[in-house]
Design an enzyme around this catalytic site. Sequence first.
Site, PDB file in Angstrom:
ATOM      1  CG  MET A   1      -1.497  -1.614   1.271  1.00 24.80           C
ATOM      2  SD  MET A   1      -2.873  -1.515  -0.355  1.00 24.80           S
ATOM      3  CE  MET A   1      -3.714  -2.730   0.438  1.00 24.80           C
ATOM      4  CG  LEU A 394       4.714  -8.353   6.229  1.00 23.81           C
ATOM      5  CD1 LEU A 394       4.914  -9.731   6.823  1.00 23.81           C
ATOM      6  CD2 LEU A 394       4.958  -7.006   6.790  1.00 23.81           C
ATOM      7  CD  GLU A 395       2.798  -3.126  -0.323  1.00 22.00           C
ATOM      8  OE1 GLU A 395       3.956  -2.828  -1.353  1.00 22.00           O
ATOM      9  OE2 GLU A 395       1.817  -2.990   0.050  1.00 22.00           O
ATOM     10  CG  ASN A 396       9.409  -5.545   1.630  1.00 25.51           C
ATOM     11  OD1 ASN A 396       9.658  -4.153   0.183  1.00 25.51           O
ATOM     12  ND2 ASN A 396       8.637  -4.021   2.560  1.00 25.51           N
TER      13      ASN A 396
END
Length: 569
Positions: A1, A394-396
């Site tokens: 986001m 969690l985008e990592n």
Amino acid sequence: MDRAPFARRSWLGGALAVIAAAALSAAGLTGTAQAADINVAKNAGFESGLSNWTCTASSGATVATPAHSGSAALKATPSGQDNAQCTQTVAVLPNSTYKLSSWVQGSYVYLGASGTGTTDVSTWTPGSSGWSQLSTSFKTGASTTSVTVYVHGWYGQPAYYADDFSVIGPDGGGGSDPGPTVPAAPGGLKAGSITKSSVDLSWNPSSGATGYQVYRDGARVQSATGASATVTGLSPDTSYQFQVTATNAAGESPRSGAVTARTSADTGGGTGGGSVPEHAVTGYWQNFNNGATVQKISDVPANYDIIAVAFADATTTSGAVSFTLDTSGLNGYTVDQFKADIKAKQAAGKSVIISIGGQNGTISVTDTTSANNFANSVYSLMQEYGFDGVDIDLENGINSTYMSQALKSLSAKAGSGLVITMAPQTIDMQSTSNGYFQTALNIKNILTVVNMQYYNSGSMLGCDGKVYSQGSVDFLTALACIQLEGGLDPSQVGLGVPASTRGAGSGYVSPSVINNALDCLTKGTGCGSFKPAKTYPGLRGAMTWSTNWDALSGNAWSNAVGPHVHALP
């Protein structure tokens, strides 16, 4: 986001690193206080105002709350040119070791000693919303008879608090304040929020107390540093009796009057989702101002069934998270209002959860310790703010083994009403071997919904092996098909899309396209070139980033998609 990052100046990080290194170096000077040692600091608990203390630029004052113990604490407010340093000169003996400590609260708080005649020392904490103790030691020089001890904040940061100073070592001729007496029993004990497994307790602070003990049915069960505690691990629909005592170096007080509380009943099991409706709309609520409409939780329209508060923050403890309401960025929205608005939404049948991660999120859960820290800290936030569950955004990257372990542990604490949502990127759900997909399958029995982000991703493979470009009905349906055929229940699949063109870098589709995709997946109508082999009438619904961007567009997204989701078969 997407959210606007908070940029810290590089020199600040360097300065903090230097100070931290100095503190570690000073640790080698730690000595053991002898029986005859005393606290050479005067007015160490600020019970006599600022007597014996000097604060720069009139930055210090005493306040009644929050106090670590007794009836007062120091509050000091830095400015852009002043770090709000408060000092006291204490009498010491030469060639002696002193242990310096203080309880502090706030962002970037420092404790130290200067003029020691040997190596001056300093230690610091990046901050916390509760009391934490800073400690270090120093040794005096051969002719040193006085040392200046200090506490300060950091330039431009919010006010900090300090209480219960101690400089423990040989009497340098200045003596010590009178020793403590056993505190009186706490008064005003009462029960607050109650769940099926926990009871919140609060009481009036006892003068001179440095801590408290909590008793359940006559047995001591936990300690507390402040005048409140949450007793967990209780059985549903069970009556318990609680008492508390106050403690300090002189001993423990008599027990307080008793209060009785009964935990709520366990309403039964289920496969996750709590009270979330069969077809639900999820919206992210921004705890920051990035140009979208600033909202209170109470401003979120009724078309949203799950409100995900974005975001929790990583702490210095591996895997653990915290949450701080951005009161200043949200036009003065207070924590009390925030908590009351959450309760009001829940009374209206909505769920409010805390989201972990986002574009800038760096929470890492990669071993058993960090998994336990994650579960414990999220559960603590649920207890503090009343959240119904957690969203994993969690985008990592994600470690499926330990994140699954963390979420199962959280479920064991929170019970069957726990709401768990996930917001993976499209690349994370292309294959069941991916970490996000594996996590979803590992916790399928407690998972509420996966709202994959169908944006900021370009072209992707659908379940038929063909490539589809974002921004179309086919992109939504063919990629949802991967999840539906990969092992998730239809009730655990939602379509995540931006609320407006400003809500994401790319991938916005009009509400009519979303509604067509929902109809295609649930009823076999409104499809593009891709049509699934079967329909999934139990599909959960849709998600958007964010309620704030939706509000900036007059709530056009939720006004169109919300009723359509709620009318699905």
